[in-house]
Design an enzyme around this catalytic site. Structure first.
Site, mmCIF file in Angstrom:
data_model
loop_
_atom_site.group_PDB
_atom_site.id
_atom_site.type_symbol
_atom_site.label_atom_id
_atom_site.label_comp_id
_atom_site.label_asym_id
_atom_site.label_seq_id
_atom_site.Cartn_x
_atom_site.Cartn_y
_atom_site.Cartn_z
ATOM 1 N N ASP A 83 -0.388 -56.310 -42.443
ATOM 2 C CA ASP A 83 -0.412 -57.646 -41.869
ATOM 3 C C ASP A 83 1.034 -58.122 -41.755
ATOM 4 O O ASP A 83 1.944 -57.538 -42.351
ATOM 5 C CB ASP A 83 -1.232 -58.568 -42.783
ATOM 6 C CG ASP A 83 -1.314 -59.977 -42.249
ATOM 7 O OD1 ASP A 83 -1.513 -60.146 -41.028
ATOM 8 O OD2 ASP A 83 -1.169 -60.928 -43.051
ATOM 9 N N ASP B 139 2.145 -62.085 -41.025
ATOM 10 C CA ASP B 139 2.297 -63.411 -41.618
ATOM 11 C C ASP B 139 1.850 -63.375 -43.076
ATOM 12 O O ASP B 139 0.716 -63.020 -43.376
ATOM 13 C CB ASP B 139 1.469 -64.447 -40.849
ATOM 14 C CG ASP B 139 1.887 -64.567 -39.398
ATOM 15 O OD1 ASP B 139 2.869 -65.271 -39.142
ATOM 16 O OD2 ASP B 139 1.241 -63.950 -38.536
#
Length: 307
Positions: free
Chosen positions: A27, A29
């Site tokens: 991922d 963020d």
């Protein structure tokens, strides 16, 4: 089952883990950055993983930018990336409709990033940006004339979300033949401060309630993104590591796909969440428990240095 701290592993345990991984899906963020702020030690960790021969991919539910714009962000924040290593949900919206051989127009409740990705595959769209109400709400409902060419509604993160957009989206979705697509169902984004940062899922749930339909969700942890990345990258699930900050999206995707999973505590998941997961006196049946956790991605780099 309890989650283990990466830093608690012995040198032998850590080396065994690293030797069992060919591919890292990460991922963005909350793992690599918070909005425009790079998370310390993360670029160096990604670089080291690549130097060790691991394939590294950036898998984000963020739909506000195009893949090309995410590539620029990666490079600006000192991450070594190529466009083929990036999957974002604005891009997935275009992939999904292209696979459906869609040839109509899309009404977008979301950012210009979605529109740009649709344009890249030749799909017309409208709706991004402010939609100011003229007159009162009754006149809006009565006077709105839907475009007969619209065959899909795509919902993403929309800072200009408004009553006019709800009216238009719901009017189009009253036709069951119109595709209803949500980029991702994240209720919360990693916040750059102590304040809550509502996510795309808040907008999708609003539209779903208003039209009494459920959107097809494309991003983590749903099957569309897992099928896309598995096919695209030819993954061997047993030799793949999923890294994220959100157990309800990143880690759940990893669990569904049979990947190894690591949650970092630089985004949504907190130390208190880890303590709850590992508490022996609570019912963990409904908890999504990662295999490992780290205070930050840089913990991996620290372990590599001492192993």
């Amino acid at each position: 089952m309890k989650t283990k701290s990466i830093l608690s592993l012995s040198n032998v345990e850590f080396k065994t883990l690293m030797d069992s991984i060919d591919v890292v899906l990460s991922d963005c963020d909350g793992v690599l950055w918070r909005e425009t702020e790079v998370i310390q030690n993360s670029p160096e960790t990604v670089k080291k993983l690549k130097e060790l021969g691991k394939k590294f991919f950036y898998i984000t539910n963020n739909n506000t930018k195009t893949r090309a714009e995410f590539l620029k962000k990666c490079n600006d924040l000192n991450y070594d990336a190529t466009i083929d290593e990036i999957v974002c949900t604005s891009f997935l919206a275009a992939v999904y409709l292209k696979e459906k051989e869609f040839n109509k127009k899309v009404y977008v409740v979301g950012s210009v990033g979605i529109g740009k990705e649709l344009e890249a595959v030749g799909i017309q769209h409208y709706g991004s940006g402010p939609d100011i109400i003229e007159g009162d709400e009754v006149e809006l409902v009565k006077n709105f004339k839907p475009d007969p060419e619209v065959g899909a509604v795509v919902i993403g993160f929309d800072k200009d979300f408004s009553f006019p957009k709800i009216v238009k989206a719901v009017t189009y979705l009253n036709d069951p033949n119109v595709h209803f697509i949500g980029t991702n169902n994240d209720i919360e984004r990693p916040s750059p401060s102590a304040n809550k940062f509502p996510g795309t899922g808040c907008f999708i749930k609003n539209i779903e309630a208003a039209c009494n339909r459920s959107a097809v969700i494309l991003g983590k942890p749903e099957s569309f993104v897992s099928e896309y990345i598995t096919k695209k990258y030819g993954l061997n699930p047993e030799r793949t590591l999923m890294i994220g900050d959100n157990c309800n999206t990143d880690i759940l995707l990893g669990k569904r796909c049979g990947f190894k999973t690591l949650v970092v505590l630089t985004g949504i998941t907190t130390q208190n969440d880890i303590e709850n997961m590992n508490a022996s006196d609570i019912n963990t049946k409904n908890l999504i428990i990662p295999d490992y956790y780290a205070n930050e991605l840089g913990d991996i780099l620290e372990m590599i240095k001492i192993s």
